[in-house]
Structures are given as structure tokens and as C-alpha cells.
Design a protein around this motif. Structure first.
Motif, mmCIF file in Angstrom:
data_model
loop_
_atom_site.group_PDB
_atom_site.id
_atom_site.type_symbol
_atom_site.label_atom_id
_atom_site.label_comp_id
_atom_site.label_asym_id
_atom_site.label_seq_id
_atom_site.Cartn_x
_atom_site.Cartn_y
_atom_site.Cartn_z
ATOM 1 N N CYS A 209 40.399 31.985 43.106
ATOM 2 C CA CYS A 209 39.971 30.905 42.100
ATOM 3 C C CYS A 209 38.360 31.257 41.967
ATOM 4 C CB CYS A 209 39.990 29.600 42.724
ATOM 5 S SG CYS A 209 41.655 29.506 43.157
ATOM 6 N N ALA A 210 37.866 30.989 40.819
ATOM 7 C CA ALA A 210 36.212 31.080 40.582
ATOM 8 C C ALA A 210 35.588 29.888 41.390
ATOM 9 C CB ALA A 210 35.893 30.956 39.420
ATOM 10 N N SER A 211 34.412 30.093 42.004
ATOM 11 C CA SER A 211 33.959 29.165 42.706
ATOM 12 C C SER A 211 33.093 28.029 41.742
ATOM 13 C CB SER A 211 32.950 29.543 43.415
ATOM 14 O OG SER A 211 31.703 29.764 42.855
ATOM 15 N N PRO A 212 33.255 26.881 41.988
ATOM 16 C CA PRO A 212 32.986 25.678 41.202
ATOM 17 C C PRO A 212 31.429 26.062 40.768
ATOM 18 C CG PRO A 212 33.131 24.729 43.219
ATOM 19 C CD PRO A 212 33.646 26.195 43.329
ATOM 20 N N ALA B 358 44.694 25.461 38.945
ATOM 21 C CA ALA B 358 44.848 26.548 37.899
ATOM 22 C C ALA B 358 43.870 27.637 38.122
ATOM 23 C CB ALA B 358 44.571 25.984 36.699
ATOM 24 N N GLY B 359 43.000 27.306 39.357
ATOM 25 C CA GLY B 359 42.267 28.553 39.780
ATOM 26 C C GLY B 359 40.834 28.401 38.834
ATOM 27 N N VAL B 360 40.715 27.459 38.087
ATOM 28 C CA VAL B 360 39.564 27.428 37.307
ATOM 29 C C VAL B 360 38.359 27.272 38.416
ATOM 30 C CG1 VAL B 360 38.200 26.217 35.668
ATOM 31 C CG2 VAL B 360 40.455 26.848 35.134
ATOM 32 N N LEU B 361 38.476 26.094 39.479
ATOM 33 C CA LEU B 361 37.662 25.834 40.322
ATOM 34 C C LEU B 361 38.344 26.449 41.816
ATOM 35 C CD1 LEU B 361 36.344 22.415 39.702
ATOM 36 C CD2 LEU B 361 35.426 24.288 38.944
ATOM 37 N N LYS B 362 37.166 26.675 42.513
ATOM 38 C CA LYS B 362 37.797 27.147 43.963
ATOM 39 C C LYS B 362 37.613 25.973 44.884
ATOM 40 C CE LYS B 362 35.395 29.877 46.649
ATOM 41 N NZ LYS B 362 34.825 30.880 47.227
ATOM 42 N N PRO B 363 38.479 25.617 45.706
ATOM 43 C CA PRO B 363 38.086 24.421 46.405
ATOM 44 C C PRO B 363 36.905 24.997 47.740
ATOM 45 C CG PRO B 363 40.347 25.329 46.913
ATOM 46 C CD PRO B 363 39.830 26.052 46.046
#
Lengths: 339, 585
Positions: A209-212, B358-363
Motif C-alpha cells: 500500500c502507498a503510505s498515507p 483497498a491499499g490506497v493508504l498504508k497503515p
């Protein structure tokens, strides 16, 4: 300018945080000239910046640097100040060391590097320039706190209502566009089923995942420049079309509220300019004129080259110091009155 | 056009009949040398004589009004959007304008806002407070009729709330002191003081809509037109906004005309209602407006042998270094073929959970599966150190994925069928994921609706398979349009078509039914139900309680960044204090 935008950003972040935590209790650092009309803060900041940038005099520059750091610590907090100094001090050092390479003048030869002669005067001038640079950056950061966009706007708003409005609109639209661009990429990357941008986007989603906070530093890995350009073009096309669609709505909302009803727009003034402001502004201006004259005298009597003039103790430095320290002192007073 | 029509109309008094106010009409007919000015005189004198018949003129009066949008020359006949409509709305009324999306509610409202009339062919007349609509200039229009539109954010044009509130008054050249007085009074009345110095971009949708309302009201209009003002708000913000309107109507006597496709939510505040259907406007009795209690869809049967499809374990998330935690240890798992609904207030983190899964954000902490990759361990670290490795693996994965997609397609064209034919094989490579964001615009990349939807068709899939999707969502007529030209509700439908056309096995949808009318909501719910039946796993973040109750197998309530409870949907709604049948709307 970097310092300025950084300070602005950190301030904005601080405000957002406060709002996020509890919208009712807003913890703000109170700074000098807050209870006056914004023109006072504007005049003070302009004066300080002018004095710092034009009066290249070892004592005035030193005074300015000390006051800037003090004022920044009081207004922005020591953490933010030292965070900035981490990159500003090396910058000053570079300027100081680099100066002899560009101006090989002076009379006291320190050493020779091949053909290059390094003079004490040249090094000293470089150090002064470095200090001036740091002081200027520091003052700009302070200006961001003393004169946030909103106060700056009211200053313009009265004179040029349409300009004030335009700045206000740009201030809203540009961050929105940037944010949408980041989201756009992330959303397309998350749709692995889609063919539209699938060649590139599947890779990203699969790669974790992309980082926030780092959509930007995690761009979709692309194979060729052509693909990258095509992707960018399509993205900006959609974002532009979206903004255009929005702006039609905005235009309607503006017309519905009487936009272009008169040629003479007025301007909402969150703060008045009253007698107290007038008196304070006059005093400040008088002080600024005196300081300006004294600084001019001091600078005209001082030479860096060929031989550095002897620095003297002079009463004229006291008003300069008073003016430069005014911001820190007044800000500190807001604090100390609650001790 | 207006003039011609008026001259044929017997109802409008001629200068002779209007001699009730003799001196005035005599004075005015003095200057009346040609037809146009005579007609103007007649309308003015009628307005002036109106007090004798009724004490106040109606707030809005539509007389034999017809309107049709301009079309290309070759089009044979055009159905008028508004067809010979005559009705009045009294001053002080709270009138609901009902009708399905696209029925002409917005057109009718805009015809009553001088200066913002849509371009097209118009006959008949509109009177506002007894005065002809075309006699209004920009300033008097702003002072008489306020208009609030659907999208809260696009209506705000300034950077900060205080500037937004002052904007209208600045436009009409209001004196600074008067401006302060009005802004202060209204902010006090609507309780906007805490927001006064905030940036418009930081407002929630509900707050933004209140600010939009206030920014119109500072001009002190006597009529307030609202076009679907609450359709994009969450239930709580909706109730707040409705209450503000109610107070404006009852306490300040402002005439409120509100177009909505969910009239039942406001019926207790309204004093009258009309409905638009096929261009005609009918009076509607308030007692006939009832709350629908279900969407009438059948819940898909859950898969018998369910396996885990996606999972979030101990996810913590924040948006920047200094910002507070948005998610605080969220655990959520999705079984294959299951519809999982995420409920919760605005800001509780629903969208963040969705984006994380959904993988838009990374925890920042925790693990996000499906094992899109074996990088979940590395997610614990900062993305950047592991990037070179990622790229290498990613290629392999995407190849794997595309082959599995092709295999899936060669066996079947049914939505989501590839997943149901290979039960138990939902591994990394078989997951075909789709994410419907809150802003449908973020999905778009094509120039037309057709291109947009076709673009998401998987490799080798038959284009005709999306035909029924397009028809069922009612997009057939819009295929050539630019998706960004469409209304908000239509954009939402295009986005839904786009994600479903990709035949996802795993669908994350953020507020799939927001801004849609009941019919469209039902159609979307039916489609989702069918896809789930065919094996698509879904996670829906929604405020739509009807949707959650009828569609979802499992519901979770998100509160304070954590999952407060996860239950089978029946049990969830049975045991819930608030989400009962009667409060659903």
C-alpha cells in the motif's frame, strides 16, 4: 522564502491539529501586535526585514540575528526554531566559507590555496552575509506567524477588494488541486481490475500500500518515459476538467450572491483601524525612521574592505536593538502576563 | 418570448382594466408610447393592484410556464422539461418540490432565480414577490432570492469562512459597518461562530453546507431556493441542516422552496409540497408522503464454504507526523462472497478503513491483507527501504494477475463468475480489486461515459457483457456525454458502472448510494446483490441504513477509530438503539 512557507505550513498544521482535537478550545500562541490592526505587524516586519537585508553591519546583523532567534523561539517555539536552524546554520557556514572564493579582496592574508588568496576581511564579510541570510529567513518565518494569510488579506482587502478575493480563491484552489492529484493516483492504483491505467497501476497496488503521507514520493513505477508522460497528461486532463466542472457551479454560486452587481466592491474588515492603532503606528514609524537613519550612519562609517573598520561602542546601536527586540519583547509580554 | 406570450394572455389586465389605481397607471401610460412599455405598465400596475385582492403577493408565481433545453437542429421534437405549469407558492411557505432525479426540479428552481435561468426555450412568466423575474437585476435578485445548491464544497468560493459570509455583501457594495452587523447576527443565529476563522477546505460537508446557506442569507432574501441541499450529507448533518431551515422558515418567515428526492425526511417541517412528473407540476398532499421502509431487494445468499478474502489486523493509521490517530487498532476480516457494511458517524474512520484495505493508504502499524504481496511485513517499516524489492516482485505479480484474469474470462462472462468457479482459490493473484472512492470523479479518465466504462472491461471480456449494466443503471442515453458534465448523481452511477464492469472479485465501495434517488438506490442495491451472489466480496462504507440492512450479511460499527462491534446484520439492527426501522430513511 523556504523558511516562510515552512513556518506557514507548520502553523497551518498546528491549527488543523487543534481543531481536530477539540474544535472549541483553540490553543494559540499569542504574538506581538495581535491586538492592533494588521498594518502594525506589517510595518514592523517590513522594517525588520529592510534593516536586516540593507544594513550590512556586523553589530546590526548580529543584533538582528539574536532578535530573530529570540522572537522565533517566543512566537513559534524552540522546537520549530531549532529545526529550522539545523539547515540554516550549515547554509550560513557555506556562505561564509564560499565568499573568499568569489571575492579575493582584503588586506590581511590568512593563507593561499594554490592561486586563491584567502583574506581575513573576505571571510569576515562572508560570515556577516551568512548571519544576514539566517536572520532574514528567521524573520520571514516569524512574519508568517505574526501576519498569517488571513491578516495579510484584510490588509489588502481594504485597498484592493478584488485582489484580496483572488488571493483568497487561489489559496483555496491550489491545495485542492494538489490533493486531488495525489488521490487520483492512489485511487487508480487501487483499482487493479481496470485496464485504463492497469499496466502501471497493478504493479503499485501489488507492491503494497502507498503510505498515507507519501503518495507523492511513491509514484507509480513506470517502464518508459512515454507511458509516464501519457499518464500525467491524462491525469491532469481529468483534474482540469473536474475543476472546470466545479468552477461552473462556483460561478453560479457567485452570481447568485450578486457577483458583478456593482463596480464598487466593498471589503469586510475583521479589524478596524482606530485611534490606538494610529498612535501606535505613528510611534512605530518614528522609531523606524530614527533607526533607519542611525543604521545608515553606522553603515556609512563602516568598511569591510580593504581593511575592516574598528567596531566601536556607540549609543546609536541601542535604538536599533530596541526596535529589533520589540517583537520578541511584546510577544514575551503576552506570555509573562499569565505567569 | 415572454412578452409575446403575455400579450396573448387574456388573464393579464390591459391598461384599461388596470385603472384601479388610476393616478399611477395614468402617470405610467403617459410614457407608454409603444407596445412593450404598455405591457410593462400593465404588469407593474397589476402588481400594485394586487394588495387590494390579497394582502401580499405570492412569493413565487408560475404562470403557464413552459421550458425546454436547446437541442441540435436535427432533433425532431423536444419534450419540454416544464410543460405549461401554473402554480403559486405563498409567502412564508415551506414547500417541498419532489420528483425523481432529472425530472426538472433544478430547472424549475433556476427559472425562479433571476440571472441563473438555464438557457433554452421558455414561454410563460415567473413572478417573484409579485414582480416579473426578468425585471430583476443582479443585486435585487441576490437580495430577493437566495439559492443553495447540492454540492457543499463547490459553492464556497473563498478561502475562509468569514470571507465566504461577507462575499455576497462585498459584491453588492454593502457598507463595512452594516456588513459586520449582518454577518455577526446571522453567524449568531446559525451558531457559526466556532467556524468563523476556519478554512473552507477544512469544513465537513455538513458544516460547508451550513456556511453556504449562511452566505446566501446575509443578503437577507425573502425567498430561499434549495436544490437537493442535503443529498450529499450524512444523516446527522442532514437533520441539523433541516432544523436550521425550519428555524429560518418559522422564526424569520423566510419562504423556503426545497427540491428533494427524499421528501419524507423533511415532511414534518413542510407546509406544502408539489411534485414534478413528465413536465407537469401537481400539488401533493403532505400526508401522501411516506417513508419507504425497504428497497425491496433480496439479500444474496452467503457462500457455504467461506474463506478469508481480505483482512486488516491491528491497523493504526494517522495522516501526518503530528496528526492524531484516525484508526486505532482496527481488526476486520472479509469472508469470500460476503457483503460487509461499515457504519459510523462522519470522521469515525470509515473511509480510512476502506482506503487502508483497498491499499490506497498504508497503515502505520498492522497488517493489511489480501496478501497482494509478501510485503506486509515490510509495511511495518517505512515504504522507502523496501521499494527496490517491491518493483521486482510487482512485475511478477501483475503478470500472474493478468493471466488469471484471462483464464477467468475465457471460462465465463458472468460478473464475478471467475471467482465462483474457482472456490477456495482466492489467493493473491486471483484478486481483482475495485475501489469506488467518495468522489466518483477520481475514477474517471475517459472522454465519454462509454469510453469510461469500456476502459475497465477486463482483457478479452465481451463488450456486450456491460450492456445490461449500462441499461440497468439508466446510462444508455448518456453514453456520448463527458462524465464530468453530468450531474452529481449521474457521475456516481457512471463510477458504479465503471467499477462493476471490471468484474471485481473484491469491491470496496465508499458511500455507493450517496446522492441517488430511491429508484437509483434500489437499482444499485440490486446490482450489488447480484454481484455478491456471483461471488464478489464487498466492503461498503455507508450511511444508507436501508442498504446496509437489506444487502449486508455483516455490519460493523466504527467508533473512535475502532470497530465497536461486528455482528450479523439482522442482529445488528435488532439490537441497535437508533438504527431501527422507524429511523431509517
Amino acid at each position: 522564502m523556504d523558511g516562510f512557507s515552512q513556518a506557514d505550513a507548520s502553523l497551518a498544521r498546528a491549527v488543523t491539529e487543534n481543531n481536530a482535537r477539540s474544535p472549541l478550545v483553540e490553543a494559540t500562541t499569542h504574538v506581538a501586535f495581535e491586538t492592533f490592526h494588521p498594518s502594525l505587524a506589517a510595518v514592523y516586519v517590513a522594517g525588520v526585514l529592510a534593516l536586516t537585508m540593507f544594513a550590512i553591519h556586523p553589530i546590526i546583523t548580529t543584533l538582528s540575528l539574536i532578535s530573530a532567534v529570540l522572537c522565533s523561539v517566543v512566537c513559534r517555539g524552540s522546537a520549530a526554531t531549532f529545526r529550522d536552524m539545523r539547515w540554516q546554520l550549515p547554509l550560513a557556514l557555506i556562505v561564509a566559507v564560499a565568499n573568499p572564493f568569489f571575492s579575493a579582496s582584503g588586506s590581511t592574508l590568512l593563507f593561499k590555496l594554490g592561486l586563491l588568496a584567502v583574506y581575513q576581511e573576505s571571510l569576515f564579510f562572508g560570515a556577516c552575509m551568512g548571519a544576514m541570510l539566517v536572520a532574514t529567513l528567521m524573520w520571514l518565518a516569524v512574519a508568517g506567524v505574526m501576519l498569517p494569510t488571513e491578516r495579510l488579506l484584510t490588509l489588502f482587502g481594504g485597498v484592493l477588494p478584488t485582489l484580496g478575493l483572488m488571493i483568497s480563491m487561489v489559496a483555496r484552489l491550489v491545495p485542492q488541486l494538489v490533493k486531488r492529484g495525489q488521490e487520483f493516483r492512489a485511487v487508480h492504483a487501487a483499482n487493479t481490475g481496470h485496464e485504463a491505467l492497469a499496466t502501471t497501476s497493478t504493479a503499485e497496488t501489488n507492491s503494497g500500500c502507498a503510505s498515507p503521507d507519501a503518495h507523492a514520493d511513491n509514484p507509480t513505477p513506470k517502464t518508459t518515459l512515454r507511458e509516464r508522460v501519457a499518464y500525467g497528461a491524462r491525469m491532469s486532463g481529468v483534474l482540469m476538467a473536474w475543476s472546470m466542472a466545479d468552477s461552473l457551479d462556483s460561478a453560479d454560486a457567485m452570481r447568485a450572491r450578486g457577483w458583478s452587481a456593482t463596480s464598487k466592491r466593498t471589503s469586510y474588515q475583521p479589524s478596524h483601524f482606530d485611534l490606538r492603532d494610529l498612535i501606535a503606528l505613528s510611534l512605530l514609524c518614528v522609531l523606524l525612521v530614527i533607526v533607519g537613519l542611525l543604521a545608515w550612519v553606522a553603515c556609512s562609517q563602516f568598511r569591510f574592505y580593504p581593511t575592516t573598520s574598528q567596531l566601536v561602542v556607540w549609543w546609536g546601536h541601542i535604538p536599533c536593538a530596541a526596535y529589533l527586540l520589540l517583537g520578541a519583547i511584546l510577544s514575551l509580554r503576552e506570555r509573562l502576563s499569565w505567569m | 418570448m415572454d412578452v409575446a406570450h403575455t400579450s396573448q394572455k387574456p388573464a393579464v389586465p390591459t391598461p384599461q382594466t388596470s385603472s384601479v389605481s388610476e393616478t399611477q397607471s395614468a402617470l405610467q401610460t403617459l410614457s407608454a408610447s409603444h407596445t412593450q412599455s404598455v405591457l410593462q405598465t400593465s404588469s407593474v400596475s397589476q402588481a400594485q393592484s394586487a394588495p387590494q385582492t390579497s394582502p401580499t403577493p405570492p412569493a413565487l408565481e408560475f404562470k403557464q410556464l413552459s421550458f425546454s433545453y436547446p437541442v441540435a437542429d436535427d432533433a425532431e421534437q423536444v419534450l419540454p422539461v416544464i410543460d405549461n405549469v401554473s402554480f403559486t407558492i405563498d409567502q412564508g411557505a415551506f414547500c417541498l418540490v419532489c420528483g425523481a432525479t432529472g425530472a426538472g426540479k433544478s430547472t424549475l428552481l433556476r427559472l425562479a432565480k433571476p440571472g441563473l435561468e438555464p438557457a433554452g426555450k421558455r414561454t410563460g412568466e415567473v413572478r417573484i414577490m409579485g414582480k416579473l423575474a426578468r425585471d430583476f437585476d443582479v443585486a435585487s435578485s441576490a437580495h430577493t432570492v437566495g439559492l443553495v445548491m447540492q454540492d457543499p464544497k463547490t459553492q464556497l468560493v473563498c478561502d475562509s469562512v468569514w470571507h465566504e459570509l461577507a462575499f455576497g455583501l462585498e459584491n453588492v457594495g454593502c457598507e463595512p459597518l452594516e456588513m459586520r452587523r449582518r454577518v455577526a447576527q446571522l453567524s449568531y443565529f446559525l451558531g457559526l461562530e466556532p467556524l468563523f476563522h476556519q478554512r473552507c477546505s477544512e469544513l465537513s460537508d455538513g458544516q460547508a453546507q451550513l456556511v453556504a446557506l449562511a452566505s446566501v442569507l446575509v443578503l437577507e432574501p425573502s425567498i430561499l431556493l434549495l436544490d437537493e441541499p442535503t443529498s450529499m450529507l450524512d444523516p446527522l448533518a442532514r437533520a441539523d441542516f433541516a432544523h436550521a431551515l425550519f428555524r429560518l422558515n418559522r422564526e424569520l418567515g423566510i419562504t423556503v422552496v426545497l427540491a428533494t428526492h427524499e421528501p419524507w425526511a423533511l415532511v414534518s417541517y413542510a407546509s406544502c409540497a408539489v411534485s414534478i412528473d413528465n413536465g407537469a407540476v401537481h400539488k401533493l398532499a403532505l400526508s401522501n408522503i411516506t417513508t419507504p421502509h425497504n428497497l425491496g431487494i433480496s439479500k444474496p445468499t452467503a457462500a457455504e464454504k467461506a474463506s478469508k478474502t481480505a483482512q486488516l489486523t491491528g491497523a493504526w493509521l494517522r495522516y501526518s507526523r503530528e496528526s492524531p490517530w484516525v484508526l486505532r487498532g482496527v481488526n476486520l476480516s472479509l469472508q469470500s462472497g460476503e457483503i460487509h457494511a461499515l457504519l459510523g458517524a462522519n470522521g469515525s474512520g470509515k473511509s480510512s478503513v476502506l482506503k487502508t484495505m483497498a491499499g490506497v493508504l498504508k497503515p502505520n502499524r498492522g497488517i493489511c491483507e489480501p496478501q497482494r504481496s509478501s510485503w506486509s511485513q515490510q509495511n511495518l517499516r517505512h515504504g522507502w527501504f523496501s521499494r527496490p524489492k517491491k518493483a521486482g516482485r510487482a512485475k511478477g505479480n501483475s503478470e500472474q494477475l493478468s493471466t488469471s484474469v484471462r483464464q477467468g474470462q475465457s471460462t465465463s462472462q458472468q460478473p464475478g463468475h471467475s471467482a465462483s468457479t474457482q472456490p477456495g482459490q482466492i489467493s493473491t493473484s486471483a484478486v481483482r480489486q475495485a475501489y469506488l472512492p467518495q468522489h466518483p470523479e477520481l475514477l474517471f479518465s475517459g472522454l465519454s461515459v462509454a469510453e469510461e466504462i469500456a476502459a475497465s472491461l477486463p482483457h478479452g471480456a465481451d463488450p456486450s457483457s456491460i450492456q445490461s449494466l449500462i441499461e440497468r443503471l439508466g446510462l444508455s442515453a448518456l453514453l456520448d456525454r463527458d462524465p464530468l458534465e453530468l450531474s452529481r448523481g449521474q457521475r456516481q452511477l457512471v463510477a458504479i458502472a465503471k467499477v462493476l464492469a471490471a468484474q471485481p472479485t473484491l469491491l470496496f465501495a465508499d458511500e455507493p448510494t450517496v446522492g441517488l434517488d430511491l429508484a437509483a438506490r434500489t437499482r444499485v442495491a440490486e446490482l450489488l446483490s447480484e454481484y455478491a451472489q456471483a461471488g464478489t466480496t464487498m466492503l461498503l462504507a455507508t450511511h444508507d441504513l436501508l442498504l446496509a440492512r437489506e444487502l449486508a450479511h455483516v455490519c460493523s460499527l466504527l467508533f473512535d477509530g475502532e470497530i465497536a462491534c461486528t455482528m450479523p446484520s439482522e442482529e445488528f439492527f435488532e439490537r441497535s438503539l437508533f438504527f431501527r426501522e422507524e429511523s431509517l430513511s
